[in-house]
Design an enzyme around this catalytic site. Structure first.
Site, PDB file in Angstrom:
ATOM      1  N   GLN A  51     -32.882 -13.642 -20.042  1.00 30.83           N
ATOM      2  CA  GLN A  51     -32.778 -15.085 -19.766  1.00 30.83           C
ATOM      3  C   GLN A  51     -31.399 -15.639 -20.126  1.00 30.83           C
ATOM      4  O   GLN A  51     -31.011 -16.695 -19.640  1.00 30.83           O
ATOM      5  CB  GLN A  51     -33.870 -15.876 -20.509  1.00 30.83           C
ATOM      6  N   CYS A  93     -41.774 -21.957 -18.899  1.00 28.84           N
ATOM      7  CA  CYS A  93     -40.733 -20.955 -19.061  1.00 28.84           C
ATOM      8  C   CYS A  93     -39.375 -21.645 -19.017  1.00 28.84           C
ATOM      9  O   CYS A  93     -39.144 -22.487 -18.153  1.00 28.84           O
ATOM     10  CB  CYS A  93     -40.829 -19.905 -17.955  1.00 28.84           C
ATOM     11  N   LEU A  94     -38.506 -21.286 -19.954  1.00 25.61           N
ATOM     12  CA  LEU A  94     -37.179 -21.916 -19.999  1.00 25.61           C
ATOM     13  C   LEU A  94     -36.375 -21.580 -18.742  1.00 25.61           C
ATOM     14  O   LEU A  94     -35.443 -22.302 -18.412  1.00 25.61           O
ATOM     15  CB  LEU A  94     -36.432 -21.465 -21.260  1.00 25.61           C
ATOM     16  N   GLU A 136     -43.024 -12.561 -22.375  1.00 21.59           N
ATOM     17  CA  GLU A 136     -41.658 -12.067 -22.619  1.00 21.59           C
ATOM     18  C   GLU A 136     -41.473 -10.657 -22.075  1.00 21.59           C
ATOM     19  O   GLU A 136     -40.420 -10.343 -21.514  1.00 21.59           O
ATOM     20  CB  GLU A 136     -41.326 -12.098 -24.117  1.00 21.59           C
TER      21      GLU A 136
HETATM   22  O1  GNR Z   1     -41.294 -21.997 -24.608  1.00 27.74           O
HETATM   23  C1  GNR Z   1     -42.133 -21.331 -24.013  1.00 27.74           C
HETATM   24  N1  GNR Z   1     -43.439 -21.689 -24.077  1.00 27.74           N
HETATM   25  C2  GNR Z   1     -44.484 -20.902 -23.606  1.00 27.74           C
HETATM   26  C3  GNR Z   1     -45.744 -21.490 -23.495  1.00 27.74           C
HETATM   27  C4  GNR Z   1     -46.822 -20.748 -23.064  1.00 27.74           C
HETATM   28  C5  GNR Z   1     -46.648 -19.417 -22.741  1.00 27.74           C
HETATM   29  C6  GNR Z   1     -45.410 -18.834 -22.830  1.00 27.74           C
HETATM   30  C7  GNR Z   1     -44.324 -19.562 -23.267  1.00 27.74           C
HETATM   31  S1  GNR Z   1     -42.760 -18.804 -23.409  1.00 27.74           S
HETATM   32  C8  GNR Z   1     -41.714 -20.169 -23.190  1.00 27.74           C
HETATM   33  C9  GNR Z   1     -40.267 -19.775 -23.432  1.00 27.74           C
HETATM   34  C10 GNR Z   1     -39.831 -18.761 -22.393  1.00 27.74           C
HETATM   35  O2  GNR Z   1     -39.525 -19.038 -21.271  1.00 27.74           O
HETATM   36  N2  GNR Z   1     -39.839 -17.520 -22.759  1.00 27.74           N
HETATM   37  O3  GNR Z   1     -39.502 -16.554 -21.872  1.00 27.74           O
HETATM   38 NI    NI Z   2     -40.087 -17.329 -19.944  1.00 21.15          NI
END
Ligand code: GNR
Ligand code: NI
Length: 173
Positions: A51, A93-94, A136
């Protein structure tokens, strides 16, 4: 420590398979420190190296609430057992900013990995931690949570994100 730029969908870089880390050395630890700082700043509860544009099998996770930080570092993580029962969480997801969807995954998993010091570890995870680890590890395979949605929902999200990216490009130029 440095906050790194998080890649967002659509970006073909996010679709590549990450490679195993040979040795957990100082360079690996510096990357993990940067990933943790980037994740806290975002803010998020997990982050995979891909990422931030590094195709290595490294994950950081912290599910703790502000006060007392409890970071977890996973190098070369492998899921060795998944439960048959599933759990549903609203995932974000970020790399898919502003989009959320309910995703089903096994509610427990056993994972084997190297920690921050390169020590071989085993962890039994359940609930949100199990979901996060699976989310992840998907990143390490080039998989995003939107890949589990219907074609229609996924293409709607991807279109929206590419439009946002294009309008941001226009502002920058
Ligand atoms: O911040 C994140 N929150 C989240 C909420 C529910 C399931 C998975 C996540 S991971 C995410 C951060 C991210 O994108 N990790 O890859
Ligand atoms: Ni993610």
């Amino acid at each position: 420590m440095t906050i790194r730029k998080i890649l967002t969908e659509p970006d073909l870089f996010l679709r590549q398979k990450s490679k195993d880390v040979d040795k957990v050395d100082d360079a690996t630890r510096t990357l993990m420190d940067d990933m943790l700082e980037t994740m806290y700043a975002a803010p998020g509860i997990g982050l995979a190296a891909i990422q931030v544009g590094i195709p290595k099998r490294i994950i950081v996770i912290d599910l703790s609430k502000e006060e007392e930080k409890k970071p977890l570092f996973f190098v070369n993580p492998k899921i060795i057992l998944k439960s048959n029962s599933n759990i549903t969480y609203e995932e974000g997801c970020l790399s898919v900013p502003g989009q959320f969807a309910e995703i089903d995954r096994p509610d427990k998993c056993d994972v084997n990995y190297l920690d921050y010091n390169g020590k071989q570890c085993d962890l039994k995870a359940e609930g949100l931690l199990a979901t996060c680890i699976q989310h992840e590890i998907d990143h390490l395979e080039g998989i995003l949570f939107i890949d589990y949605l219907s074609k229609l929902k996924k293409s709607f999200i991807v279109k929206k994100l590419s439009k946002q990216k294009k309008s941001l490009e226009r502002i920058v130029v």
